[in-house]
Enzyme design. Structure first.
Site, PDB file in Angstrom:
ATOM      1  N   HIS A 192      20.541  -6.468 -21.452  1.00 30.81           N
ATOM      2  CA  HIS A 192      20.214  -6.625 -22.873  1.00 30.81           C
ATOM      3  C   HIS A 192      19.981  -5.256 -23.518  1.00 30.81           C
ATOM      4  CE1 HIS A 192      19.152 -10.632 -21.276  1.00 30.81           C
ATOM      5  NE2 HIS A 192      19.544 -11.050 -22.457  1.00 30.81           N
TER       6      HIS A 192
ATOM      7  N   ASP B   1      29.174 -12.897 -21.735  1.00 25.35           N
ATOM      8  CA  ASP B   1      27.786 -12.828 -22.176  1.00 25.35           C
ATOM      9  C   ASP B   1      27.823 -12.221 -23.592  1.00 25.35           C
ATOM     10  OD1 ASP B   1      25.035 -13.006 -22.152  1.00 25.35           O
ATOM     11  OD2 ASP B   1      24.792 -11.960 -20.244  1.00 25.35           O
TER      12      ASP B   1
END
Length: 413
Positions: free
Chosen positions: A244, A316
């Protein structure tokens, strides 16, 4: 009549009898052949009907409608917005993901999802309504809805029936809200204790246990109408960086991956997995230039060709730091598609979502992406929607009694 004549007479009779039997047998064979080769009136199989419907839909789609189907986008806030309306009605996006920032009360989430569905009612194909609902710390359920324990806790029980019931429970809850896709279960092996992002999201450190329990959870969802997306291929368990925030780099060999990280994914594919999420991780031994979510060597070479996965591949979130720090997101999305992805997850920033759509249009117009390649992904996407009877039917309310009953059936203790 002497003996010689009697013998000759008997031989002649036997010859005539055998000849008659042979002709009779041949006639029977001819009859059987005629029956076997006669035209059948069996109705077409379900798979043939689905394929025919999908191909008919593809033939009727514009280029813009096809490109839109490649995108799964996020929304801002807890209520339906004009930006979301535009992306659905005019850009024909293939799906929407509800994130933690969208979570409010049960009724507000339901209204948001219903608003998204209503905006799509004039489009040719229904939406993927997706969410990250793993249990534990990764949950997008509002207050008042019972949540699953972590996968690590379920892993300690090491009971396939429990993990199957967990998948059934997830499906039951998500069905009540009108979702049809869940980015779970996590098939990452918790192989590195310094991992900052997986940890108790994994079923454990044994790849075969992770496979066993993860696949049971997958089947619990599949059997109850929710599309499970297994993640994070080819394995996020051995990283020490949170993708992230930045791009993890894993120095390992393909052989080492095959022995640990790939085991649950390979077994899930063999057990009928319909969708796989690819992580943002650099594996220099496999591809020194691109992270896994943009790598043709990993997506097409490893996942498609070697591991024989034929379903839908989704990235993702491309707006995560692992990609956004080093790449222009629309360009990364196009590269990921060229590498073999089908769905591109672009969670945030309205302008980035529009620019990603336009980057695909340009790539097709310039020949960087062929329409044949585009249609391959559209076919996989629409086939998956047909398989699960995905629809934009709105849900008037959430049945809390049903949810609580399903939770009681988990029997976690």
């Amino acid at each position: 009549m002497n003996r010689n004549y009697k013998f000759i007479f008997l031989v002649a009779c036997c010859t005539l009898l055998m000849s008659g039997c042979s002709q009779f047998t041949q006639k029977n064979k001819d009859i059987e052949t005629d029956v076997t080769n006669s035209p059948t009136t069996e109705p077409p199989k379900k798979e043939e009907i689905v394929l025919s419907k999908v191909e008919e839909t593809i033939d009727q789609m514009t280029l813009e409608e096809k490109v839109g189907q490649l995108l799964v986008i996020g929304v801002e806030g807890t209520s339906f917005s004009s930006e979301m309306d535009n992306l659905i009605r005019n850009y024909h996006v293939g799906g929407v993901i509800i994130m933690g920032r969208n979570v409010a009360t049960t009724n507000e989430i339901l209204q948001l999802i219903n608003g998204i569905k209503k905006a799509n009612e004039l489009n040719k194909t229904p939406l993927f309504l997706s969410v990250d609902e793993e249990g534990g710390r990764v949950s997008r359920l509002p207050v008042g809805i019972p949540k699953l324990p972590t996968s690590a806790q379920i892993g300690k029980l090491n009971d396939e029936s429990v993990s199957y019931r967990a998948g059934t429970y997830l499906a039951g809850v998500l069905n009540e809200f009108g979702y049809n896709m869940n980015f779970a279960p996590v098939l990452d092996v918790n192989s590195n204790p310094r991992n900052p992002v997986i940890g108790n999201r994994s079923f454990g450190s044994d790849p075969y246990q992770v496979a066993k329990l993860g696949i049971s959870t997958m089947h619990g969802m599949m059997d109850n109408g929710i599309i499970p997306v297994v993640k994070h291929f080819p394995g996020h368990g051995d990283t020490v960086v949170d993708s992230h925030k930045a791009l993890p780099k894993v120095e390992t060999t393909l052989e080492a991956l095959r022995n640990v990280e790939l085991v649950p994914f390979q077994k899930a594919i063999e057990e009928g997995a319909d969708a796989v999420m690819v992580a943002h991780i650099l594996f220099p031994a496999l591809d020194p230039d691109y992270p896994s979510s943009m790598s043709k060597a990993i997506i097409t070479g490893l996942l498609r060709n070697e591991m024989k996965f034929e379903g839908v591949i989704i990235t993702d979130d491309l707006t995560m730091g692992a990609i956004a720090n080093d790449y222009i997101i629309p360009e990364a999305a196009v590269q990921s598609f060229i590498a073999g992805s089908d769905l591109l997850l672009v969670v945030c920033d309205y302008e980035v979502q529009l620019n990603t759509f336009n980057a695909f249009i340009k790539a097709i117009e310039t020949g960087e992406i062929t329409e044949e390649r585009l249609n391959e992904s559209i076919k996989r996407i629409l086939t998956l929607k047909e398989k699960y009877s995905v629809s934009d039917e709105v849900h008037e309310k959430v049945d809390m009694d049903k949810i609580n009953e399903l939770y009681d059936k988990l029997q976690l203790k």
